[in-house]
Design an enzyme around this catalytic site. Structure first.
Site, PDB file in Angstrom:
ATOM      1  N   LYS A  13       9.098  -1.766  -5.525  1.00 29.88           N
ATOM      2  CA  LYS A  13       9.440  -0.475  -6.401  1.00 29.88           C
ATOM      3  C   LYS A  13       9.984   0.440  -5.407  1.00 29.88           C
ATOM      4  O   LYS A  13      10.992   1.251  -5.788  1.00 29.88           O
ATOM      5  CB  LYS A  13       7.907   0.036  -6.637  1.00 29.88           C
ATOM      6  N   ARG A  88      -1.777   5.432 -11.001  1.00 29.16           N
ATOM      7  CA  ARG A  88      -2.307   4.400 -10.645  1.00 29.16           C
ATOM      8  C   ARG A  88      -3.778   4.050 -11.433  1.00 29.16           C
ATOM      9  O   ARG A  88      -4.527   3.253 -10.928  1.00 29.16           O
ATOM     10  CB  ARG A  88      -2.390   4.309  -9.202  1.00 29.16           C
ATOM     11  N   ARG A 127       8.011  -7.885   5.363  1.00 26.13           N
ATOM     12  CA  ARG A 127       8.507  -6.437   5.276  1.00 26.13           C
ATOM     13  C   ARG A 127       8.432  -5.386   6.402  1.00 26.13           C
ATOM     14  O   ARG A 127       7.357  -5.382   7.051  1.00 26.13           O
ATOM     15  CB  ARG A 127       7.610  -5.718   4.268  1.00 26.13           C
ATOM     16  N   ARG A 161       3.953  -1.807   8.152  1.00 22.51           N
ATOM     17  CA  ARG A 161       2.985  -0.939   7.413  1.00 22.51           C
ATOM     18  C   ARG A 161       1.655  -1.419   7.962  1.00 22.51           C
ATOM     19  O   ARG A 161       1.546  -2.700   7.946  1.00 22.51           O
ATOM     20  CB  ARG A 161       3.114  -0.870   6.149  1.00 22.51           C
ATOM     21  N   ARG A 172      -4.921  -5.002  -2.049  1.00 25.74           N
ATOM     22  CA  ARG A 172      -4.305  -4.105  -2.749  1.00 25.74           C
ATOM     23  C   ARG A 172      -3.999  -4.745  -4.124  1.00 25.74           C
ATOM     24  O   ARG A 172      -3.676  -4.075  -5.201  1.00 25.74           O
ATOM     25  CB  ARG A 172      -2.995  -3.737  -2.017  1.00 25.74           C
TER      26      ARG A 172
HETATM   27  P1  AMP Z   1       2.060   2.432  -1.809  1.00 18.61           P
HETATM   28  O1  AMP Z   1       3.070   2.812  -0.596  1.00 18.61           O
HETATM   29  O2  AMP Z   1       2.819   3.039  -3.058  1.00 18.61           O
HETATM   30  O3  AMP Z   1       1.929   0.788  -1.790  1.00 18.61           O
HETATM   31  O4  AMP Z   1       0.976   3.339  -1.449  1.00 18.61           O
HETATM   32  C1  AMP Z   1       0.060   2.864  -0.310  1.00 18.61           C
HETATM   33  C2  AMP Z   1      -1.366   3.256  -0.229  1.00 18.61           C
HETATM   34  O5  AMP Z   1      -1.496   4.838  -0.401  1.00 18.61           O
HETATM   35  C3  AMP Z   1      -2.170   2.654  -1.501  1.00 18.61           C
HETATM   36  O6  AMP Z   1      -2.507   1.401  -1.083  1.00 18.61           O
HETATM   37  C4  AMP Z   1      -3.338   3.777  -1.619  1.00 18.61           C
HETATM   38  O7  AMP Z   1      -4.146   3.709  -0.431  1.00 18.61           O
HETATM   39  C5  AMP Z   1      -2.490   5.188  -1.513  1.00 18.61           C
HETATM   40  N1  AMP Z   1      -1.703   5.354  -2.761  1.00 18.61           N
HETATM   41  C6  AMP Z   1      -0.245   5.727  -3.213  1.00 18.61           C
HETATM   42  N2  AMP Z   1      -0.388   6.255  -4.407  1.00 18.61           N
HETATM   43  C7  AMP Z   1      -1.601   6.469  -4.958  1.00 18.61           C
HETATM   44  C8  AMP Z   1      -2.003   6.802  -6.140  1.00 18.61           C
HETATM   45  N3  AMP Z   1      -1.157   7.198  -7.036  1.00 18.61           N
HETATM   46  N4  AMP Z   1      -3.501   6.801  -6.194  1.00 18.61           N
HETATM   47  C9  AMP Z   1      -4.432   6.494  -5.327  1.00 18.61           C
HETATM   48  N5  AMP Z   1      -4.012   6.080  -4.247  1.00 18.61           N
HETATM   49  C10 AMP Z   1      -2.530   5.826  -3.903  1.00 18.61           C
END
Ligand code: AMP
Length: 227
Positions: A13, A88, A127, A161, A172
């Site tokens: 994404k 989400r 990654r 990360r 996740r």
């Molecule tokens: P991502 O970079 O999109 O994989 O997001 C990393 C982490 O940020 C996720 O595992 C959540 O802990 C938090 N996070 C990101 N976007 C959201 C969202 N829309 N709602 C809740 N937590 C989020």
């Protein structure tokens, strides 16, 4: 054009949102990036979110919704945006609908990037992300940096990360299955959902996305070079 990118962690994404953002000249709004920025700056929000992010759990809906609401008020979103990582949860879908209604705007499409979970674990394990905050992402197996550990574009150090460990990736994926994947049914019902096969090279997936959005054609140089 207002596009939402859906898909499990590791579906690409972030990479695709950045390429799309450059191709279309609209901002890439990643809630994960916004939260990580808060964590880095040790804001009150960042301190509340840090442990949840590291555990692969979602941060509270009200908190992330306030962040997105603030970001969507920025004038650079007037011409559209690529939303990556939001909504989400069912709460966030409703909140986004409210924000769109308030601005008299609507989503153009919700793209669901489909990739199987074994591929996700393999991708995330390799990654690497540029530490200089420009969002460049490399993969040890499929798209490694030319010089190991350094960004091809700016020479910044690459890092993994904290939530990209196999155990957290499994958590996740479970959160994705339980909270986010069911939202595709909602967007299928509204007629906005488009499914995109996210396997293959970065370029192949970008081409599929552009085709799906009705924007086929030669990729511009910036996109083709992955910058
Ligand atoms: P991502 O970079 O999109 O994989 O997001 C990393 C982490 O940020 C996720 O595992 C959540 O802990 C938090 N996070 C990101 N976007 C959201 C969202 N829309 N709602 C809740 N937590 C989020």
């Amino acid at each position: 054009m207002r596009v939402v990118l859906f898909g499990p962690p590791g579906a690409g994404k972030g990479t695709q949102a950045r390429r799309l953002s450059r191709r279309l000249g609209i901002p890439h709004l990643s809630t994960g990036d916004m939260l990580r920025d808060h964590v880095r700056r040790r804001t009150a929000l960042g301190q509340r979110a840090a442990d949840l992010i590291d555990a692969g759990q979602l941060v509270p809906d009200a908190l992330i919704t306030a962040v997105v609401r603030g970001r969507l008020r920025h004038p650079d979103t007037a011409g559209g945006y690529v939303l990556d990582g939001f909504p989400r949860s069912a709460f966030q879908v409703t909140a986004l609908d409210t924000m769109l209604a308030e601005t008299g705007t609507a989503l153009t499409a919700v793209l669901d990037l489909v990739v199987d979970e074994e591929e996700v674990v393999r991708r995330i394990g390799g990654r690497q992300i540029c530490s200089r905050d420009n969002g460049h992402i490399f993969h040890l197996h499929s798209a490694p940096a030319a010089v190991r550990g350094l960004c091809d574009h700016c020479g910044g150090e690459l890092y993994q990360r904290a939530d990209d460990t196999p155990a957290t990736v499994r958590d996740r994926l479970a959160v994705h299955r339980a909270s986010t994947a069911p939202l595709t049914a909602h967007y299928a019902g509204t007629g906005l959902l488009r499914t995109v096969d996210a396997t293959g090279t970065t370029e192949e997936v970008t081409a599929r996305i552009l085709q799906t959005l009705g924007l086929p054609g030669v990729l511009d140089t910036a996109v083709a070079q992955g910058s």
